[in-house]
Design a protein around this motif. Structure first.
Motif, PDB file in Angstrom:
ATOM      1  N   VAL A   1       5.666   9.663   0.566  1.00 32.41           N
ATOM      2  CA  VAL A   1       4.785   8.531   0.268  1.00 32.41           C
ATOM      3  C   VAL A   1       5.196   7.390   1.182  1.00 32.41           C
ATOM      4  O   VAL A   1       6.333   6.911   1.121  1.00 32.41           O
ATOM      5  CB  VAL A   1       4.871   8.107  -1.214  1.00 32.41           C
TER       6      VAL A   1
ATOM      7  N   THR B   1       3.700   0.512   2.898  1.00 33.15           N
ATOM      8  CA  THR B   1       3.482  -0.522   3.911  1.00 33.15           C
ATOM      9  C   THR B   1       3.122  -1.839   3.242  1.00 33.15           C
ATOM     10  O   THR B   1       2.564  -1.862   2.149  1.00 33.15           O
ATOM     11  CB  THR B   1       2.357  -0.133   4.896  1.00 33.15           C
TER      12      THR B   1
ATOM     13  N   VAL C   1       0.848  -1.190   0.000  1.00 40.25           N
ATOM     14  CA  VAL C   1       0.000   0.000   0.000  1.00 40.25           C
ATOM     15  C   VAL C   1       0.885   1.242   0.000  1.00 40.25           C
ATOM     16  O   VAL C   1       1.837   1.345   0.783  1.00 40.25           O
ATOM     17  CB  VAL C   1      -0.929   0.011   1.231  1.00 40.25           C
ATOM     18  N   LEU C   2       0.567   2.175  -0.881  1.00 42.77           N
ATOM     19  CA  LEU C   2       1.248   3.465  -0.954  1.00 42.77           C
ATOM     20  C   LEU C   2       0.269   4.517  -0.468  1.00 42.77           C
ATOM     21  O   LEU C   2      -0.868   4.575  -0.932  1.00 42.77           O
ATOM     22  CB  LEU C   2       1.669   3.767  -2.389  1.00 42.77           C
ATOM     23  N   LYS C   3       0.720   5.369   0.470  1.00 39.70           N
ATOM     24  CA  LYS C   3      -0.174   6.365   1.052  1.00 39.70           C
ATOM     25  C   LYS C   3       0.563   7.697   1.147  1.00 39.70           C
ATOM     26  O   LYS C   3       1.654   7.766   1.731  1.00 39.70           O
ATOM     27  CB  LYS C   3      -0.631   5.894   2.435  1.00 39.70           C
TER      28      LYS C   3
ATOM     29  N   PHE D   1      -4.786  -2.921   2.248  1.00 39.19           N
ATOM     30  CA  PHE D   1      -5.163  -1.577   2.687  1.00 39.19           C
ATOM     31  C   PHE D   1      -6.040  -1.635   3.925  1.00 39.19           C
ATOM     32  O   PHE D   1      -5.899  -0.837   4.838  1.00 39.19           O
ATOM     33  CB  PHE D   1      -5.885  -0.847   1.541  1.00 39.19           C
ATOM     34  N   THR D   2      -6.972  -2.571   3.959  1.00 33.97           N
ATOM     35  CA  THR D   2      -7.839  -2.739   5.128  1.00 33.97           C
ATOM     36  C   THR D   2      -7.754  -4.173   5.618  1.00 33.97           C
ATOM     37  O   THR D   2      -7.514  -5.103   4.849  1.00 33.97           O
ATOM     38  CB  THR D   2      -9.314  -2.428   4.795  1.00 33.97           C
TER      39      THR D   2
ATOM     40  N   GLN E   1       1.585  11.093   2.562  1.00 31.90           N
ATOM     41  CA  GLN E   1       1.635  11.645   3.911  1.00 31.90           C
ATOM     42  C   GLN E   1       2.477  12.924   3.818  1.00 31.90           C
ATOM     43  O   GLN E   1       3.701  12.865   3.844  1.00 31.90           O
ATOM     44  CB  GLN E   1       2.245  10.629   4.874  1.00 31.90           C
TER      45      GLN E   1
END
Length: 113
Positions: free
Chosen positions: A63, A66, A55-57, A70-71, A59
């Motif tokens: 970036v 993780t 997962v890329l998020k 995602f969930t 912030q």
């Protein structure tokens, strides 16, 4: 013609035993062939297990990367089929056929393309 995604949700855990899975896969291939012959099938794909996801998020200006889905949940997106049909009723027809074969939830959603 509109494109719809038929998203297949499956429970976490190992796949069913071959005596259960083999007939399902046979029927699924028959449905995919029927969709191709009807001219509605665009493409389909199965996905690797959710633990293989990255997962890329965003912030701030960074970036964050993780491992894992995602969930967290008891079900995950296991695969999908893209179809091109006249309307939602036609998409639901193929979605019903797919869920009847797989015995799994199928979400039908239009594409914005």
């Amino acid at each position: 013609m509109n494109q719809y995604i038929l998203s297949i949700y499956q429970p976490d855990g190992p796949p069913p035993e071959p005596e259960i899975l083999d007939p399902i896969m046979r029927d699924l291939e028959a449905l995919n062939t029927e969709m191709r012959e009807a001219g509605v099938w665009v493409f389909a794909a199965g996905l690797h297990p959710p633990e293989t996801a990255t997962v890329l998020k965003a912030q701030g200006d960074e970036v964050l990367v993780t491992d894992g889905p995602f969930t967290e949940g008891k079900e995950h997106l296991g695969g999908f089929t893209i179809i091109q049909v006249e309307d939602l009723d036609a998409a639901l027809h193929w979605g019903r056929r797919l869920t009847a074969i797989l015995r799994l939830p199928v979400e039908v959603r239009p594409s914005q393309s």
